[in-house]
Enzyme design. Structure first.
Site, PDB file in Angstrom:
ATOM      1  N   HIS A 149      68.428  45.051  21.206  1.00 19.63           N
ATOM      2  CA  HIS A 149      69.863  45.133  21.511  1.00 19.63           C
ATOM      3  C   HIS A 149      70.095  46.492  22.188  1.00 19.63           C
ATOM      4  O   HIS A 149      69.354  47.460  21.935  1.00 19.63           O
ATOM      5  CB  HIS A 149      70.602  45.064  20.177  1.00 19.63           C
ATOM      6  CG  HIS A 149      72.091  45.010  20.237  1.00 19.63           C
ATOM      7  ND1 HIS A 149      72.863  46.120  20.449  1.00 19.63           N
ATOM      8  CD2 HIS A 149      72.963  43.980  20.062  1.00 19.63           C
ATOM      9  CE1 HIS A 149      74.148  45.774  20.416  1.00 19.63           C
ATOM     10  NE2 HIS A 149      74.231  44.483  20.183  1.00 19.63           N
ATOM     11  N   GLN A 201      70.243  41.948  12.401  1.00 19.67           N
ATOM     12  CA  GLN A 201      70.213  40.473  12.375  1.00 19.67           C
ATOM     13  C   GLN A 201      69.287  39.939  11.295  1.00 19.67           C
ATOM     14  O   GLN A 201      69.127  38.713  11.176  1.00 19.67           O
ATOM     15  CB  GLN A 201      69.761  39.927  13.740  1.00 19.67           C
ATOM     16  CG  GLN A 201      70.692  40.252  14.877  1.00 19.67           C
ATOM     17  CD  GLN A 201      72.048  39.538  14.769  1.00 19.67           C
ATOM     18  OE1 GLN A 201      72.217  38.590  14.001  1.00 19.67           O
ATOM     19  NE2 GLN A 201      73.020  39.998  15.530  1.00 19.67           N
ATOM     20  N   ASP A 215      65.547  48.013  13.156  1.00 21.92           N
ATOM     21  CA  ASP A 215      66.950  47.611  13.315  1.00 21.92           C
ATOM     22  C   ASP A 215      67.108  46.269  12.595  1.00 21.92           C
ATOM     23  O   ASP A 215      66.681  45.225  13.096  1.00 21.92           O
ATOM     24  CB  ASP A 215      67.256  47.491  14.816  1.00 21.92           C
ATOM     25  CG  ASP A 215      68.638  46.911  15.075  1.00 21.92           C
ATOM     26  OD1 ASP A 215      69.341  46.566  14.099  1.00 21.92           O
ATOM     27  OD2 ASP A 215      68.996  46.790  16.261  1.00 21.92           O
ATOM     28  N   CYS A 233      74.440  41.828  24.785  1.00 19.99           N
ATOM     29  CA  CYS A 233      74.057  43.252  24.661  1.00 19.99           C
ATOM     30  C   CYS A 233      72.540  43.416  24.729  1.00 19.99           C
ATOM     31  O   CYS A 233      71.950  44.220  23.985  1.00 19.99           O
ATOM     32  CB  CYS A 233      74.587  43.877  23.377  1.00 19.99           C
ATOM     33  SG  CYS A 233      76.365  43.943  23.318  1.00 19.99           S
ATOM     34  N   LYS A 258      78.099  42.025   9.558  1.00 23.15           N
ATOM     35  CA  LYS A 258      77.253  40.848   9.787  1.00 23.15           C
ATOM     36  C   LYS A 258      76.784  40.232   8.475  1.00 23.15           C
ATOM     37  O   LYS A 258      76.100  39.217   8.466  1.00 23.15           O
ATOM     38  CB  LYS A 258      76.054  41.232  10.656  1.00 23.15           C
ATOM     39  CG  LYS A 258      76.466  41.627  12.087  1.00 23.15           C
ATOM     40  CD  LYS A 258      75.270  41.799  12.972  1.00 23.15           C
ATOM     41  CE  LYS A 258      75.556  42.612  14.223  1.00 23.15           C
ATOM     42  NZ  LYS A 258      76.238  41.870  15.264  1.00 23.15           N
TER      43      LYS A 258
HETATM   44  N1  PLP Z   1      71.167  45.559  16.630  1.00 18.85           N
HETATM   45  C1  PLP Z   1      71.214  44.236  16.718  1.00 18.85           C
HETATM   46  C2  PLP Z   1      69.949  43.451  16.691  1.00 18.85           C
HETATM   47  C3  PLP Z   1      72.437  43.594  16.843  1.00 18.85           C
HETATM   48  O1  PLP Z   1      72.491  42.262  16.949  1.00 18.85           O
HETATM   49  C4  PLP Z   1      73.619  44.363  16.866  1.00 18.85           C
HETATM   50  C5  PLP Z   1      74.931  43.721  17.053  1.00 18.85           C
HETATM   51  O2  PLP Z   1      75.042  42.602  17.462  1.00 18.85           O
HETATM   52  C6  PLP Z   1      73.495  45.746  16.750  1.00 18.85           C
HETATM   53  C7  PLP Z   1      72.265  46.312  16.636  1.00 18.85           C
HETATM   54  C8  PLP Z   1      74.715  46.608  16.763  1.00 18.85           C
HETATM   55  O3  PLP Z   1      75.478  46.375  15.635  1.00 18.85           O
HETATM   56  P1  PLP Z   1      76.923  47.045  15.485  1.00 18.85           P
HETATM   57  O4  PLP Z   1      77.681  46.671  16.712  1.00 18.85           O
HETATM   58  O5  PLP Z   1      77.462  46.425  14.243  1.00 18.85           O
HETATM   59  O6  PLP Z   1      76.706  48.508  15.338  1.00 18.85           O
END
Ligand code: PLP
Length: 417
Positions: free
Chosen positions: A134, A214, A211, A375, A237
């Protein structure tokens, strides 16, 4: 019997109707149709238990934390501490000082980048990520590399969206300072072999950030068993409020890292000449935090805990398999991301149509999905696609809703051709 009613061997113990009753928003009608909410990878809906925990806190115990002698401040501080303890248990960390409250996964990664990264990445060094990231796990590292004269290196995937771990290992060298990788791809649903990846990093003396944005909604995570150095996730999430999340960091690393934001609460002693800093995690929590958010996150963790993450994983796997089969039957539809090990995310494209047009028609049918680059523009480029349509499932979704999705997609295709 509708395909949805043909239940496979049930590997879960979960009462979906009872769960759905906990989510008032799921009763909503959209454009006159029952809402079918399949945008859970973007954000999940909130159960009554979380909404009530938030309002109870504001009604009964609200105050600022840490600095008050009075009763309310002590109650609020205890509730905030309790929420940190819940996150610690949720992630399997051994020490609650290793849990830093942040706004979400994005802020957690930025914290690591601008604190640990600023201290440990220098000119000529390399930061190793994967092709599944992401933007939140690309852009901060890219900016750090640009400022430090370091390079951002990207481990490749195959056409199914599977990370090529052997190739990744070959990319590690004496200049690799950190591996930062997603646990589960938000676009393709690929579950990365994080255990192997962490072992691989450590074999080469390289710390590993995972990270987990998900992953934590769908699978049990145990950072102590994984042995990762950093793990990040977002509360929104996992059925909690937006604006709260957590960073897990190994205590030795957090202790050595400089603060990244400065102000109240993160200090030990301040004079005009010099400031000394509070202990972790407070060193990284400058200013008044999202107190209610942390409490709401704790309530969300309790909620998931009552259902049981094994039940959640088994039920959502069934939804994923069912959706893969139902969507896979539709002529001209191609599922993007066919890794053997996936979480409940299905991306797809349809010959001769634009994903946004599909989503617009689905919206008219009450079906909420997401379209676009999710993203993850570099991943889209790797896949040779401008974007995909993405349906993502939660334990409150049903096979019947997937039938509605499949029917709406067919209708959209007919209308667009
Ligand atoms: N990392 C992953 C894999 C994501 O799917 C997302 C958001 O969709 C993020 C990071 C960023 O999360 P946040 O916008 O809640 O900080």
């Amino acid at each position: 019997m509708s395909p949805a009613a043909q239940t496979l061997e049930r590997k879960w113990d979960l009462d979906v109707e009872k769960i759905r009753a906990d989510f008032p928003i799921l009763q909503k009608r959209v454009h006159g149709k029952p809402l079918v909410y399949l945008d859970n990878a973007a954000s999940t809906q909130k159960p009554r238990q979380v909404i009530e925990a938030l309002s109870r806190f504001y009604f009964e115990s609200y105050s600022n934390i840490h600095r008050g002698i009075h009763e309310l401040s002590q109650e609020a501080t205890a509730a905030h501490d309790d929420a940190r303890e819940k996150v610690r248990r949720f992630l399997g960390a051994s020490d609650r000082h290793e849990i830093v409250f942040v706004r979400g996964a994005t802020e957690a990664i930025n914290l690591v980048v601008w604190s640990w990264g600023w201290q440990n990445v220098g000119a000529g060094d390399e930061v190793l990520i994967t092709a599944l990231e992401h933007h939140a796990n690309i852009v901060p590292w890219q900016m750090l590399c640009a400022r430090k004269g370091a390079s951002l290196c990207v481990a490749p995937i195959d056409d199914r969206g599977v990370l090529l771990l052997d190739k990744m290992e070959k990319m590690i060298n004496g200049r690799t300072r950190i591996i930062a990788a997603t646990h589960v791809s938000n676009v393709l649903g690929t579950v990365n072999p994080v255990h192997e990846m962490i072992e691989m990093g450590h074999r080469h003396g390289v710390p590993v950030l995972i990270d987990g944005a998900q992953a934590v909604p769908h699978t049990a995570v145990d950072v102590a068993a994984l042995g990762c150095d950093f793990y990040v996730f977002s509360g929104h999430k996992i059925y909690g409020p937006s604006g709260i999340g957590a960073l897990y960091g190994r205590r030795e690393l957090l202790d050595e890292m400089p603060p990244w934001q400065c102000g109240g609460d993160m200090i030990d002693r301040v004079t005009y000449d010099k400031t000394t800093f509070n202990v972790v995690p407070y060193k990284f929590e400058a200013g008044t935090p999202d107190i209610a958010g942390a409490i709401g996150l704790g309530a969300a963790i309790d909620y998931m805990g009552k259902i049981g993450i094994e039940n959640i994983a088994a039920y959502e796997q069934d939804l994923l398999d069912y959706a893969t089969a139902r969507l896979g039957e539709i002529p001209g539809l191609r599922i993007v991301g066919t890794a053997p090990h996936k979480a409940s995310v299905v991306s797809f494209v349809v010959d001769g149509t634009h994903p946004t047009d599909i989503a617009t028609i689905l919206d008219q049918e009450g079906v909420a999905i997401r379209t676009g680059h999710h993203c993850a523009m570099p991943l889209m480029e790797r896949l040779g696609l401008p974007g995909t349509a993405r349906a993502s499932f939660s334990f409150y979704n049903t096979r019947e809703e997937i039938d509605v999705l499949a029917g709406a997609v067919k209708k959209a295709i007919e209308m667009l051709r």
